[in-house]
Each structure stands twice: as structure tokens, then as C-alpha cells.
Write a protein that holds these residues in place. Structure first.
Motif, mmCIF file in Angstrom:
data_model
loop_
_atom_site.group_PDB
_atom_site.id
_atom_site.type_symbol
_atom_site.label_atom_id
_atom_site.label_comp_id
_atom_site.label_asym_id
_atom_site.label_seq_id
_atom_site.Cartn_x
_atom_site.Cartn_y
_atom_site.Cartn_z
ATOM 1 N N LEU A 181 -27.256 39.090 65.484
ATOM 2 C CA LEU A 181 -28.431 39.581 64.767
ATOM 3 C C LEU A 181 -29.672 39.168 65.530
ATOM 4 C CD1 LEU A 181 -29.970 40.732 62.272
ATOM 5 C CD2 LEU A 181 -29.713 38.469 61.211
ATOM 6 N N ASP A 208 -28.152 52.648 60.039
ATOM 7 C CA ASP A 208 -28.607 51.371 59.497
ATOM 8 C C ASP A 208 -29.465 50.583 60.473
ATOM 9 O OD1 ASP A 208 -27.271 51.728 57.040
ATOM 10 O OD2 ASP A 208 -25.386 51.038 57.942
ATOM 11 N N ALA A 220 -26.917 43.749 65.231
ATOM 12 C CA ALA A 220 -27.743 44.068 64.068
ATOM 13 C C ALA A 220 -29.191 43.707 64.385
ATOM 14 C CB ALA A 220 -27.262 43.303 62.844
ATOM 15 N N GLY A 222 -33.238 43.607 62.625
ATOM 16 C CA GLY A 222 -33.981 43.709 61.375
ATOM 17 C C GLY A 222 -35.354 43.098 61.460
ATOM 18 N N ALA A 447 -33.097 35.352 53.677
ATOM 19 C CA ALA A 447 -32.876 36.737 54.087
ATOM 20 C C ALA A 447 -32.222 36.814 55.459
ATOM 21 C CB ALA A 447 -34.201 37.505 54.081
ATOM 22 N N ARG A 451 -28.262 37.882 56.113
ATOM 23 C CA ARG A 451 -27.898 39.016 56.964
ATOM 24 C C ARG A 451 -26.951 38.574 58.087
ATOM 25 N NH1 ARG A 451 -30.608 43.763 58.800
ATOM 26 N NH2 ARG A 451 -29.042 44.999 59.891
ATOM 27 N N GLY A 457 -28.404 41.350 52.285
ATOM 28 C CA GLY A 457 -29.119 42.282 53.163
ATOM 29 C C GLY A 457 -28.200 43.148 53.943
#
Length: 457
Positions: A181, A208, A220, A222, A447, A451, A457
Motif C-alpha cells: 500500500l 478501485d 494498493a 490511496g 484508516a 487498509r 477501507g
């Protein structure tokens, strides 16, 4: 629950006064679940780099590593702060392209990996922070580390074309793909990273927003805008009104309103432009002369770097010119101070100020903006003048948003803030407090880690 391991350039070891927003959040996350905090000790030694120091407090172990002068100069003063910092803040004119410091940056990251890898377990959750340590996950993977690894970039992510100006940029920015991430301050920053991954990494992006790598695997991505401990700041500022330094500042104003700026001495903060905008305010709004005092607190950072020495000289010159032109025997329009103040005292200064001036030319988030708002008296709040180029502008849209390069626009915003009616000030303050309290530093930690571990999340 798996162990949390945090890695950052510096570590907030017990007893050290490093009370910034990041330290508060990471201490809270580690305190809630126990774990390990690893990073540079802050010591520059004569012997070889890599000596470790350990201490414990509660369920948290702090492991720090010394660096020698050559490694510190190449890794920290060199590539991190003379190459990556200006690049990430879109200042290609200030980027140092020296290959030697790039090699030193990689050498120190390898040393981090060598010392950290033996301390890790397969079920750890590893959270690495900021531009100093971008390649660390890839180096740990090379050493057999298989735990979940996340990365958070606290500064802006520039556009792909600016990143590509860095020689061999793919060797560095391609190491982002070793993370599970990657987090950014804003949606815009996250989108810029995805664009870079598509153009230069041959990746695709699914619905996504996950980056799919051409050789298999995925990263990932974000946006996780960092917050503050709003409740703590509000309590501190209310209590700080009675501190001697805050009382002395209030008395020195002789009933005048106060505008305040608090920034590390750095060219990304836009202080020369802010000073000139304040001068423009005095020129465009002559009726306001003598009614508002501007206090700029700017502790010196990286004082041995030439660009920062030049900035300090420049600010001293502009401040002297403003005061020489506009001062009266009983009024100095601009107070410029190059020193640190304890954080509780700063919150008291914020609470005194009718206007908060936060006008960086580029900033990942800017927690001073959030702290200024949280420190206000709810019954009589001040007004935040905020650069649209700060990450905080995405959340604090009830501030008076300005283009920091538009001196007339900033000048007029100062005048508007100083004259704003109480009802409008309260309405804007309440609007900004909602995201500040609703997504604070603790929510940010939850958060991101949620995730990373797949629990939220």
C-alpha cells in the motif's frame, strides 16, 4: 494482533521533545497495539554507520541507528533534501543532480535494510514513512522480508513529467511497486502516482484505483490526509492563554489585531511572497495601517545548505524594508523571529491571532493550518488565509483560499479576514472544525493500517 513496526528517518524516543503531529499519531498507534519504532538516532558519529541503540517504554521498543558524517551528508543533506525535496515540491531549478549523493542515499537505505531485516517477523505490519526511505521495501524484499509493508509520502507527489526529469528516475520510483500500500495526502497526489505508474511502469489501474503491474502483482494506492490531535490542541491553546510568553505577546500588541505565520525556514513555504503580500496589504488598504501586526515565526532548518542561507538573507532584507517603509514610533508592522517555541506556547499564539497566514507555494498537507483552526476560541475565532496549493485546502475549503503567487489577492484576503464579521467567522470555523475533528491523527492511523491489513477501507 500482529506487531506494528514503524520506520521513519527520525524516531521520537521517550524523553525527547518531538511533539509534532506525526510523532503524536505514531506514538498513539504503537501504544495501542505495541510494536517497534526504527530509524536514525539523530547522532552523527565518527566511526562507521550502523551502530544500534535500543530502549523500551511500555509495549514499545525503540531502535535507533547512528550515521557517520559522510553517510549523513550524502543521504540526508544531499539526496533527500537537495534532490528529492525540491523535486517533490516541483522546484526543478533547485534540484541537485549529483550522482554521489544518490549513491549515498541508496547506501544508507541498504544499511537501514540490513539492520532492520533481522528484527522483523513474517506476521509484522511494517509502515515506512516519507521520501528519505522510498527504496526500503524493495531492499527488504531482497533480504527475504515477506510481511505486509505500507508507505506514506508526507510531501506532494509531482506530475509524471517532473519526476522524469530525475536521471534514472525509474530505479528509484520503481521501488514503490514493492509496497503493498502506498498512501498520499490528497486524491490528486494519488492520481499523479497512478499516472506515473501507467506511463513509466507499464502498469494498469483497476476500478478501485489499484495499480496492476505488468509482471504480475499489484500495489494498493490511496489518499489518507494526515490529521492532528484536535482535542489536545484545543485544550493546549485554552490553557496557554495564561502562559507568560502568550501574555507578553498580547500586551505588546497594545490592542492591535495579530496575524501569524509559523513555518520551518524553507523555500516551499512561500515566505518571501507572503512578506511582499503583507506589504501590498499595507499599500492597498492604508486605513488598516497601525491596526494589524504580523508575527512570522520561522525556525532555521538545514542552515548549512546554501539555498536556505540565501532565503534567510532574503527574508531579513524584505522584513527590514517593510518596517523601514511602514513602521511608526509605536508600531512595528512585521515581527520576524528565527527561533523555536514550545508547542503549547505556539497554540496560545494561534489563539491570540485574528488571522492565520498559511500560504506555501507547495505543501503535502500543512498541519499548521489545522492547528491554527483547532486552537481558536469557539466564541470568537480567527480567520485562516490558506494557499490553494497546500494539501489542507482540499479539506479546509471554508478558509479564505488564495494563490500565494497573487500578491494582490493575498493582500485583499488579509484585509477581508481582519474585517470579517463574527457570524461569518464562526460559520467558517465550524465548517473547518468538522473535518479536523472527524478525521484526526488517530483516525488517520486507523484508516491507513486498516487498509494495509485488509480490516477496513
Amino acid at each position: 494482533m500482529s506487531r506494528l513496526v514503524v520506520v521513519s528517518n527520525r524516531v521520537a524516543v521517550p524523553g525527547e521533545n518531538r511533539a509534532g503531529g506525526l510523532a503524536v499519531g505514531l506514538e498513539a498507534a504503537l501504544g495501542a497495539r505495541g510494536g517497534l519504532w526504527f530509524g536514525w538516532s539523530g547522532k552523527v558519529v565518527r566511526e562507521d554507520s550502523g551502530r544500534l541503540h535500543e530502549q523500551e517504554a511500555g509495549d514499545v521498543k525503540y531502535v535507533t541507528m547512528d550515521l557517520n558524517r559522510a553517510d549523513h551528508d550524502a543521504y540526508y543533506n544531499g539526496f533527500a533534501n537537495r534532490t528529492l525535496w525540491p523535486l517533490l515540491h516541483s522546484r526543478l531549478d533547485l534540484v541537485d543532480y549529483a550522482r554521489e549523493t544518490r549513491a549515498g542515499y541508496r547506501r544508507v537505505n541498504m544499511l537501514f535494510a540490513d539492520r532492520l531485516a533481522p528484527l522483523l517477523r513474517d506476521d509484522d505490519v511494517l509502515w515506512i514513512h516519507d521520501y528519505h526511505l522510498i527504496p526500503l521495501a524493495a531492499l527488504l524484499r531482497d533480504r527475504g522480508v515477506r510481511c505486509r509493508i505500507g508507505f506514506f509520502l508526507h510531501v506532494p507527489m509531482p506530475s509524471a513529467d517532473l519526476v522524469s526529469a530525475l536521471p534514472e528516475h525509474g530505479r528509484l520510483f520503481g521501488t514503490f511497486f514493492a509496497y503493498d500500500l502506498v498512501g498520499f495526502q490528497t486524491v490528486r497526489d494519488a492520481d499523479r502516482f497512478r499516472t506515473y505508474a501507467r506511463i513509466f511502469g507499464g502498469a494498469s489501474v483497476d476500478a478501485d484505483g489499484v495499480v496492476k503491474l505488468p509482471g504480475g502483482g499489484s500495489v494498493a494506492v490511496g489518499a489518507f490526509p494526515i490529521g492532528i490531535d484536535a482535542h489536545r490542541i484545543a485544550q493546549q491553546s485554552a490553557a496557554a492563554i495564561n502562559k507568560s510568553a502568550v501574555r507578553a505577546l498580547r500586551e505588546s500588541l497594545s490592542g492591535r489585531r495579530l496575524a501569524i505565520g509559523v513555518d520551518r525556514l524553507d523555500y516551499s513555504k512561500g515566505m518571501p511572497e507572503r512578506f511582499r503580500a503583507f506589504a501590498r496589504f499595507l499599500e492597498r488598504h492604508p486605513a488598516e495601517r497601525g491596526k494589524l501586526t504580523f508575527l512570522q515565526i520561522a525556525p532555521v532548518s538545514r542552515g548549512d545548505v546554501a539555498e536556505y542561507q540565501h532565503l534567510r538573507d532574503q527574508l531579513e532584507g524584505i522584513a527590514g524594508h517593510i518596517n523601514g517603509t511602514h513602521a511608526a514610533p509605536d508600531w512595528t508592522p512585521l515581527r520576524y523571529v528565527n527561533r523555536n517555541f514550545p508547542h503549547p506556547t505556539l497554540t496560545g499564539f494561534y489563539r491570540l491571532a485574528s488571522v492565520g497566514l498559511v500560504t506555501p507555494l507547495r505543501d503535502g498537507m500543512n498541519l499548521v493550518a489545522k492547528e491554527y483552526v483547532a486552537a481558536q476560541d469557539p466564541d470568537d475565532p480567527g480567520v485562516l488565509v490558506l494557499s490553494m496549493l497546500a494539501g489542507a485546502a482540499a479539506e479546509l475549503d471554508a478558509a479564505l483560499l488564495v494563490n500565494p503567487y497573487d500578491l494582490d489577492g493575498v493582500a485583499d484576503a488579509i484585509a477581508r479576514a481582519a474585517a470579517m464579521p463574527l457570524a461569518e467567522r464562526r460559520e467558517r470555523w465550524e465548517s473547518m472544525m468538522r473535518p479536523i475533528t472527524g478525521y484526526d491523527i488517530h483516525a488517520w492511523c486507523r484508516a491507513f493500517l486498516g487498509r494495509l491489513t485488509g480490516s477496513a477501507g
